[in-house]
Scaffold this motif. Sequence first.
Motif, PDB file in Angstrom:
ATOM      1  N   GLY A 175     -32.175  16.616  15.074  1.00 18.58           N
ATOM      2  CA  GLY A 175     -30.882  17.184  15.344  1.00 18.58           C
ATOM      3  C   GLY A 175     -31.027  18.123  15.538  1.00 18.58           C
ATOM      4  N   PRO A 176     -29.719  19.201  16.031  1.00 18.85           N
ATOM      5  CA  PRO A 176     -30.304  20.054  16.867  1.00 18.85           C
ATOM      6  C   PRO A 176     -30.506  21.440  15.945  1.00 18.85           C
ATOM      7  CG  PRO A 176     -28.050  20.385  17.051  1.00 18.85           C
ATOM      8  CD  PRO A 176     -28.323  18.698  16.172  1.00 18.85           C
ATOM      9  N   GLN A 177     -30.262  21.132  14.631  1.00 15.26           N
ATOM     10  CA  GLN A 177     -30.349  22.746  13.668  1.00 15.26           C
ATOM     11  C   GLN A 177     -31.466  22.143  12.358  1.00 15.26           C
ATOM     12  OE1 GLN A 177     -28.416  25.491  13.725  1.00 15.26           O
ATOM     13  NE2 GLN A 177     -28.587  24.220  15.613  1.00 15.26           N
ATOM     14  N   GLN A 178     -31.618  20.837  12.104  1.00 15.68           N
ATOM     15  CA  GLN A 178     -32.302  20.558  11.231  1.00 15.68           C
ATOM     16  C   GLN A 178     -33.946  20.513  11.938  1.00 15.68           C
ATOM     17  OE1 GLN A 178     -31.833  20.589   7.737  1.00 15.68           O
ATOM     18  NE2 GLN A 178     -34.189  20.950   7.343  1.00 15.68           N
ATOM     19  N   LEU A 179     -34.590  21.055  10.836  1.00 19.04           N
ATOM     20  CA  LEU A 179     -35.989  21.426  11.480  1.00 19.04           C
ATOM     21  C   LEU A 179     -37.376  21.034   9.295  1.00 19.04           C
ATOM     22  CD1 LEU A 179     -36.660  25.030  13.280  1.00 19.04           C
ATOM     23  CD2 LEU A 179     -36.192  22.253  14.428  1.00 19.04           C
ATOM     24  N   TYR A 180     -38.370  20.358  10.601  1.00 26.17           N
ATOM     25  CA  TYR A 180     -39.310  19.736   9.375  1.00 26.17           C
ATOM     26  C   TYR A 180     -40.292  20.336  10.044  1.00 26.17           C
ATOM     27  CZ  TYR A 180     -35.104  16.416   8.251  1.00 26.17           C
ATOM     28  OH  TYR A 180     -34.829  16.612   8.120  1.00 26.17           O
ATOM     29  N   VAL A 181     -41.635  20.109   9.233  1.00 22.19           N
ATOM     30  CA  VAL A 181     -42.815  21.439   9.002  1.00 22.19           C
ATOM     31  C   VAL A 181     -43.338  19.630   8.271  1.00 22.19           C
ATOM     32  CG1 VAL A 181     -44.555  22.374   8.396  1.00 22.19           C
ATOM     33  CG2 VAL A 181     -42.432  23.132   9.141  1.00 22.19           C
ATOM     34  N   PHE A 182     -44.524  19.436   9.614  1.00 21.80           N
ATOM     35  CA  PHE A 182     -45.552  18.034   9.202  1.00 21.80           C
ATOM     36  C   PHE A 182     -47.543  19.019   9.399  1.00 21.80           C
ATOM     37  CE2 PHE A 182     -41.728  15.940   9.854  1.00 21.80           C
ATOM     38  CZ  PHE A 182     -41.624  15.087   8.996  1.00 21.80           C
ATOM     39  N   VAL A 183     -48.615  18.232   8.317  1.00 22.39           N
ATOM     40  CA  VAL A 183     -49.495  18.770   8.360  1.00 22.39           C
ATOM     41  C   VAL A 183     -50.161  17.848   7.435  1.00 22.39           C
ATOM     42  CG1 VAL A 183     -50.742  20.081   7.147  1.00 22.39           C
ATOM     43  CG2 VAL A 183     -48.503  20.878   7.519  1.00 22.39           C
ATOM     44  N   ILE A 184     -51.695  17.736   9.142  1.00 20.85           N
ATOM     45  CA  ILE A 184     -51.853  16.951   9.063  1.00 20.85           C
ATOM     46  C   ILE A 184     -53.053  17.110   9.792  1.00 20.85           C
ATOM     47  CG2 ILE A 184     -50.109  15.142   9.436  1.00 20.85           C
ATOM     48  CD1 ILE A 184     -50.703  14.290  12.614  1.00 20.85           C
ATOM     49  N   PRO A 185     -54.442  16.154   9.321  1.00 27.75           N
ATOM     50  CA  PRO A 185     -55.794  16.082   9.911  1.00 27.75           C
ATOM     51  C   PRO A 185     -55.524  16.561  11.354  1.00 27.75           C
ATOM     52  CG  PRO A 185     -55.727  14.444   8.067  1.00 27.75           C
ATOM     53  CD  PRO A 185     -54.496  14.687   8.735  1.00 27.75           C
ATOM     54  N   VAL A 186     -56.369  17.268  11.668  1.00 26.55           N
ATOM     55  CA  VAL A 186     -56.573  17.827  13.400  1.00 26.55           C
ATOM     56  C   VAL A 186     -56.927  16.392  13.867  1.00 26.55           C
ATOM     57  CG1 VAL A 186     -56.614  20.029  13.568  1.00 26.55           C
ATOM     58  CG2 VAL A 186     -58.382  18.799  13.224  1.00 26.55           C
ATOM     59  N   ALA A 187     -57.770  15.148  13.747  1.00 26.08           N
ATOM     60  CA  ALA A 187     -57.546  14.637  14.500  1.00 26.08           C
ATOM     61  C   ALA A 187     -56.955  12.995  14.595  1.00 26.08           C
ATOM     62  CB  ALA A 187     -59.424  13.624  13.891  1.00 26.08           C
ATOM     63  N   THR A 188     -55.841  13.193  14.288  1.00 27.23           N
ATOM     64  CA  THR A 188     -55.212  12.267  13.698  1.00 27.23           C
ATOM     65  C   THR A 188     -54.245  12.840  14.748  1.00 27.23           C
ATOM     66  OG1 THR A 188     -54.431  12.724  11.789  1.00 27.23           O
ATOM     67  CG2 THR A 188     -56.043  11.756  11.524  1.00 27.23           C
ATOM     68  N   GLU A 189     -52.842  11.524  14.576  1.00 31.21           N
ATOM     69  CA  GLU A 189     -51.527  11.447  15.144  1.00 31.21           C
ATOM     70  C   GLU A 189     -50.263  11.460  14.455  1.00 31.21           C
ATOM     71  OE1 GLU A 189     -49.238   9.459  19.085  1.00 31.21           O
ATOM     72  OE2 GLU A 189     -51.894   9.222  18.974  1.00 31.21           O
ATOM     73  N   LEU A 190     -49.411  12.003  14.246  1.00 35.72           N
ATOM     74  CA  LEU A 190     -48.441  11.788  13.692  1.00 35.72           C
ATOM     75  C   LEU A 190     -47.494  10.755  13.753  1.00 35.72           C
ATOM     76  CD1 LEU A 190     -46.129  12.940  11.117  1.00 35.72           C
ATOM     77  CD2 LEU A 190     -45.062  14.189  12.949  1.00 35.72           C
ATOM     78  N   ASP A 191     -47.071   9.367  13.072  1.00 37.75           N
ATOM     79  CA  ASP A 191     -46.433   8.408  13.391  1.00 37.75           C
ATOM     80  C   ASP A 191     -45.161   9.268  13.338  1.00 37.75           C
ATOM     81  OD1 ASP A 191     -45.064   6.408  12.852  1.00 37.75           O
ATOM     82  OD2 ASP A 191     -47.244   5.402  11.960  1.00 37.75           O
ATOM     83  N   MET A 192     -44.869   9.247  14.067  1.00 41.13           N
ATOM     84  CA  MET A 192     -42.749   9.618  13.701  1.00 41.13           C
ATOM     85  C   MET A 192     -41.646   8.647  13.253  1.00 41.13           C
ATOM     86  SD  MET A 192     -42.436  12.552  15.166  1.00 41.13           S
ATOM     87  CE  MET A 192     -42.781  13.224  16.858  1.00 41.13           C
ATOM     88  N   LYS A 193     -42.494   7.746  12.515  1.00 42.61           N
ATOM     89  CA  LYS A 193     -41.883   6.648  11.800  1.00 42.61           C
ATOM     90  C   LYS A 193     -41.741   6.862  10.440  1.00 42.61           C
ATOM     91  CE  LYS A 193     -40.304   2.610  14.741  1.00 42.61           C
ATOM     92  NZ  LYS A 193     -41.130   2.563  16.005  1.00 42.61           N
ATOM     93  N   LYS A 194     -42.671   7.953   9.919  1.00 42.70           N
ATOM     94  CA  LYS A 194     -43.489   7.313   9.718  1.00 42.70           C
ATOM     95  C   LYS A 194     -42.870   8.994   8.737  1.00 42.70           C
ATOM     96  CE  LYS A 194     -47.387   5.282   8.851  1.00 42.70           C
ATOM     97  NZ  LYS A 194     -49.077   5.177   8.418  1.00 42.70           N
ATOM     98  N   ALA A 195     -43.181   9.951   9.529  1.00 43.49           N
ATOM     99  CA  ALA A 195     -42.337  11.292   9.876  1.00 43.49           C
ATOM    100  C   ALA A 195     -40.932  11.406   9.003  1.00 43.49           C
ATOM    101  CB  ALA A 195     -42.724  12.003  10.907  1.00 43.49           C
ATOM    102  N   ALA A 196     -40.064  10.534  10.156  1.00 48.15           N
ATOM    103  CA  ALA A 196     -39.055   9.977   9.753  1.00 48.15           C
ATOM    104  C   ALA A 196     -38.090  10.049   8.918  1.00 48.15           C
ATOM    105  CB  ALA A 196     -37.958   9.196  10.964  1.00 48.15           C
ATOM    106  N   LYS A 197     -38.659   8.897   7.945  1.00 43.15           N
ATOM    107  CA  LYS A 197     -39.172   8.120   6.691  1.00 43.15           C
ATOM    108  C   LYS A 197     -39.108   8.989   5.590  1.00 43.15           C
ATOM    109  CE  LYS A 197     -40.189   4.469   3.974  1.00 43.15           C
ATOM    110  NZ  LYS A 197     -41.349   3.627   2.871  1.00 43.15           N
ATOM    111  N   ALA A 198     -40.247   9.673   5.566  1.00 43.58           N
ATOM    112  CA  ALA A 198     -39.910  10.676   4.508  1.00 43.58           C
ATOM    113  C   ALA A 198     -39.621  11.989   4.419  1.00 43.58           C
ATOM    114  CB  ALA A 198     -41.781  11.579   5.000  1.00 43.58           C
ATOM    115  N   ALA A 199     -38.935  12.024   5.758  1.00 44.76           N
ATOM    116  CA  ALA A 199     -37.166  13.002   5.292  1.00 44.76           C
ATOM    117  C   ALA A 199     -36.134  12.835   5.761  1.00 44.76           C
ATOM    118  CB  ALA A 199     -37.935  14.311   6.910  1.00 44.76           C
TER     119      ALA A 199
END
Length: 158
Positions: A56-80
């Motif tokens: 959504g337009p107003q809600q930001l989240y910060v994810f911190v992950i090892p540099v050689a990896t890729e953020l899993d957007m499904k896991k990120a959404a679930k966490a948030a």
Amino acid sequence: MGASKTNAMRILDNQSIEYGMMSYDARDGKIDGITVAEKIGRDPESVFKTLVTHSGPQQLYVFVIPVATELDMKKAAKAAGAKKMEMLAVKDLQKNTGYIRGGCSPIGMKKQYPTFIDESASNLPEIIVSAGRIGTQIILNPADFLEITQAESVALIK
């Protein structure tokens, strides 16, 4: 030393949290996480990148992950607790966080956004994150990182 303290460093100083600082030469323009890990002579598993996302337009989240990896957007959404998660556009990064791409620290953003760090950090004696300026990194204990950012440790990578 000559390098002025970043906002992230001042916050750590104010909270009496011990940290180390490392600098690298960014004049070649190579500031991706894996190259930074090589430049500072550290294992990419201990060097973390800061990704800013939104649902959504107003809600930001910060994810911190090892540099050689890729953020899993499904896991990120679930966490948030969000239905869907998207990366924040680079053009919106500075206005929302106060930081620029390649120099975005999870510590000391303009606002305290919900922050999540990959659970792999908890197995490390120290983690390295951006100090909030291209060419400067902060080394700190993962427990101190969790405390200062109020982050949750969760599985985030693909």
